[in-house]
Design a protein around this motif. Structure first.
Motif, mmCIF file in Angstrom:
data_model
loop_
_atom_site.group_PDB
_atom_site.id
_atom_site.type_symbol
_atom_site.label_atom_id
_atom_site.label_comp_id
_atom_site.label_asym_id
_atom_site.label_seq_id
_atom_site.Cartn_x
_atom_site.Cartn_y
_atom_site.Cartn_z
ATOM 1 N N ARG A 90 -75.193 -56.742 39.437
ATOM 2 C CA ARG A 90 -75.198 -55.903 40.632
ATOM 3 C C ARG A 90 -73.896 -56.060 41.408
ATOM 4 O O ARG A 90 -73.355 -55.104 41.925
ATOM 5 C CB ARG A 90 -76.352 -56.311 41.542
ATOM 6 C CG ARG A 90 -77.579 -55.491 41.326
ATOM 7 C CD ARG A 90 -78.502 -55.664 42.495
ATOM 8 N NE ARG A 90 -79.822 -55.190 42.119
ATOM 9 C CZ ARG A 90 -80.936 -55.697 42.596
ATOM 10 N NH1 ARG A 90 -80.907 -56.670 43.459
ATOM 11 N NH2 ARG A 90 -82.079 -55.209 42.217
ATOM 12 N N ARG A 91 -73.446 -57.296 41.492
ATOM 13 C CA ARG A 91 -72.261 -57.583 42.304
ATOM 14 C C ARG A 91 -71.029 -56.862 41.779
ATOM 15 O O ARG A 91 -70.222 -56.344 42.543
ATOM 16 C CB ARG A 91 -72.023 -59.098 42.325
ATOM 17 C CG ARG A 91 -71.064 -59.543 43.398
ATOM 18 C CD ARG A 91 -70.936 -61.041 43.440
ATOM 19 N NE ARG A 91 -72.196 -61.680 43.781
ATOM 20 C CZ ARG A 91 -72.449 -62.974 43.584
ATOM 21 N NH1 ARG A 91 -71.541 -63.746 43.031
ATOM 22 N NH2 ARG A 91 -73.604 -63.494 43.924
ATOM 23 N N VAL A 92 -70.865 -56.837 40.440
ATOM 24 C CA VAL A 92 -69.676 -56.194 39.876
ATOM 25 C C VAL A 92 -69.921 -54.735 39.489
ATOM 26 O O VAL A 92 -68.993 -54.027 39.125
ATOM 27 C CB VAL A 92 -69.122 -56.983 38.657
ATOM 28 C CG1 VAL A 92 -68.581 -58.318 39.082
ATOM 29 C CG2 VAL A 92 -70.158 -57.138 37.562
ATOM 30 N N GLY A 93 -71.179 -54.298 39.526
ATOM 31 C CA GLY A 93 -71.494 -52.896 39.287
ATOM 32 C C GLY A 93 -71.547 -52.468 37.839
ATOM 33 O O GLY A 93 -71.649 -51.286 37.545
ATOM 34 N N VAL A 94 -71.472 -53.429 36.909
ATOM 35 C CA VAL A 94 -71.591 -53.124 35.478
ATOM 36 C C VAL A 94 -72.499 -54.169 34.827
ATOM 37 O O VAL A 94 -72.576 -55.298 35.305
ATOM 38 C CB VAL A 94 -70.208 -53.130 34.756
ATOM 39 C CG1 VAL A 94 -69.345 -51.988 35.220
ATOM 40 C CG2 VAL A 94 -69.496 -54.451 34.920
ATOM 41 N N PRO A 95 -73.214 -53.807 33.739
ATOM 42 C CA PRO A 95 -74.069 -54.810 33.082
ATOM 43 C C PRO A 95 -73.223 -55.888 32.400
ATOM 44 O O PRO A 95 -72.283 -55.572 31.685
ATOM 45 C CB PRO A 95 -74.858 -53.992 32.058
ATOM 46 C CG PRO A 95 -74.100 -52.725 31.882
ATOM 47 C CD PRO A 95 -73.318 -52.499 33.125
ATOM 48 N N ILE A 96 -73.553 -57.153 32.641
ATOM 49 C CA ILE A 96 -72.797 -58.243 32.000
ATOM 50 C C ILE A 96 -73.538 -58.785 30.782
ATOM 51 O O ILE A 96 -73.047 -59.676 30.107
ATOM 52 C CB ILE A 96 -72.475 -59.380 32.995
ATOM 53 C CG1 ILE A 96 -73.760 -59.943 33.603
ATOM 54 C CG2 ILE A 96 -71.534 -58.900 34.072
ATOM 55 C CD1 ILE A 96 -73.547 -61.230 34.367
#
Length: 198
Positions: free
Chosen positions: A13-19
C-alpha cells in the motif's frame, strides 16, 4: 532498527504497487481504505526518488544498510550501475527460489533457505543473501520436496525466467547466465534510485 515484522500488505500500500505475487497484494485491498481514501500532498522530487528506492527494497526485502552496500558494489563494478544493482539483487539465493516458483513470496523462500533445506553446488546453504553465479546448481533436501511440490501446484502457470534452467520433476535448478534488465518482472526507474543517493 531490525527487520520489518509488521503486515506485509501495508508495504504494498505504501509504495502503491504489489511487492508479492499473491492475491492479498495484487487484489483491491491495495486501495487506500476509507470512503474517499487519503489524497495526501503532491510528492516532492525527493519523495518520488525515495518511493522508487523503497519499492525496490521492499520487493527484495532488504534493509537500508544492505541496500546501500549493494549500490556501492554496483558503482564499483564495470558497466551500467543500475543494471549491476539489479543483477546483484536478482542473483540472491532467496530471490532465485522465488523466480523458480518453489515459494510464493520472498519471505517464504527466505524461510526455506534459513531452515537449511537448500543445497548450493551440493553444500548446505542457510544464508538467503548468498550470491549465485552462472554455472551454480541448486538442489533441495528430501524432507522439503513435498512442500515445494505443493507450492508449485498453487503457483501453476508461473513462468521461470530464461536465465535459469529448472527441472521441476527432479527439483534441480542451474543458473545459466546473469539476468538482464528485461528479466525483472516489474517496472522500476533505476536512474531515480541512483539520483536519490547522490
Amino acid at each position: 532498527m531490525g527487520r520489518y515484522l509488521g503486515p506485509k500488505v501495508k508495504l504494498s500500500r505504501r509504495v502503491g504497487v504489489p511487492i508479492a505475487d499473491i492475491p492479498k497484494h495484487t487484489g483491491k485491498d491495495l486501495e487506500i481504505p476509507g470512503m474517499h481514501g487519503f489524497r495526501g500532498r503532491r510528492a516532492t522530487e525527493y519523495g518520488v526518488r525515495m518511493l522508487e528506492k523503497q519499492k525496490l527494497r521492499y520487493h527484495y526485502s532488504v534493509m537500508e544498510k544492505q541496500f546501500r552496500k549493494y549500490l556501492d558494489e554496483a558503482k564499483r563494478s564495470k558497466g551500467n550501475t543500475g543494471n549491476s544493482l539489479m543483477q546483484l539483487l536478482e542473483t540472491r539465493l532467496d530471490n532465485i527460489l522465488r523466480r523458480l516458483g518453489v515459494g510464493r513470496t520472498i519471505w517464504a523462500t527466505r524461510q526455506i533457505v534459513s531452515h537449511g533445506h537448500v543445497l548450493l553446488n551440493g553444500r548446505k546453504t542457510d544464508i538467503a543473501s548468498v550470491h549465485v553465479k552462472p554455472g551454480d546448481t541448486i538442489t533441495f533436501k528430501e524432507g522439503i520436496h513435498k512442500l515445494l511440490r505443493e507450492n508449485m501446484e498453487t503457483a501453476a502457470g508461473h513462468n521461470v525466467p530464461g536465465w535459469l534452467e529448472w527441472n521441476p520433476s527432479a527439483l534441480t535448478a542451474k543458473v545459466l547466465a546473469l539476468p538482464s534488465p528485461e528479466d525483472v518482472p516489474f517496472e522500476v526507474n533505476l536512474n531515480l534510485i541512483i539520483e536519490f543517493y547522490r
